[in-house]
Write a protein that holds these residues in place. Structure first.
Motif, PDB file in Angstrom:
ATOM      1  N   HIS A  39       7.518  81.317  36.490  1.00 21.59           N
ATOM      2  CA  HIS A  39       6.539  79.981  36.365  1.00 21.59           C
ATOM      3  C   HIS A  39       5.271  80.223  35.715  1.00 21.59           C
ATOM      4  O   HIS A  39       4.578  81.402  35.896  1.00 21.59           O
ATOM      5  N   ASP A  41       1.377  79.095  34.322  1.00 19.41           N
ATOM      6  CA  ASP A  41       0.271  78.100  34.541  1.00 19.41           C
ATOM      7  C   ASP A  41      -0.597  78.334  33.624  1.00 19.41           C
ATOM      8  O   ASP A  41      -1.049  79.679  33.311  1.00 19.41           O
ATOM      9  N   HIS A  53      -3.007  80.796  42.300  1.00 19.22           N
ATOM     10  CA  HIS A  53      -1.678  80.413  42.951  1.00 19.22           C
ATOM     11  C   HIS A  53      -0.892  79.613  41.927  1.00 19.22           C
ATOM     12  O   HIS A  53      -1.286  78.519  41.366  1.00 19.22           O
ATOM     13  N   THR A  55       1.351  76.457  40.544  1.00 20.74           N
ATOM     14  CA  THR A  55       1.749  75.097  41.290  1.00 20.74           C
ATOM     15  C   THR A  55       3.084  74.640  41.427  1.00 20.74           C
ATOM     16  O   THR A  55       3.050  73.923  41.874  1.00 20.74           O
ATOM     17  N   ARG A  56       3.788  75.711  41.546  1.00 23.99           N
ATOM     18  CA  ARG A  56       5.160  75.607  41.852  1.00 23.99           C
ATOM     19  C   ARG A  56       5.589  76.561  42.976  1.00 23.99           C
ATOM     20  O   ARG A  56       5.101  77.665  42.770  1.00 23.99           O
TER      21      ARG A  56
END
Length: 82
Positions: A39, A41, A53, A55-56
């Motif tokens: 993932h 971001d 952290h 978001t998924r």
């Protein structure tokens, strides 16, 4: 029992890397070397310590007993001018 898992990254941004947006790519790798979570971001880095952290989160089938959990991978940072 935990039903989702997410990596985190603690990044210390110096004056050259702070006060700008950056792309953070999170990857978790299973014991065979296969990615189980990838993932990216876009985050805004501030001067000093940044705790990041995704978001998924990675959903876990049947949950996870955190007493028996081991680290699954790492987080990598790449800078992209925005």
């Amino acid at each position: 029992m935990t039903t989702a898992f997410a990596p985190m990254c603690r990044l210390d941004a110096d004056a050259l890397g702070a006060e700008r947006r950056a792309v953070v790519r999170y990857e978790m790798i299973d014991p065979t070397g296969e990615p189980v979570f990838v993932h990216e971001d876009v985050v805004y880095l501030q001067l000093g310590e940044n705790v990041l952290h995704p978001t998924r989160h990675l959903p876990l089938a049947g949950g996870l007993d955190m007493q028996q959990a081991r680290p699954l991978g790492l987080a990598r940072l790449s800078r992209r001018r925005a």
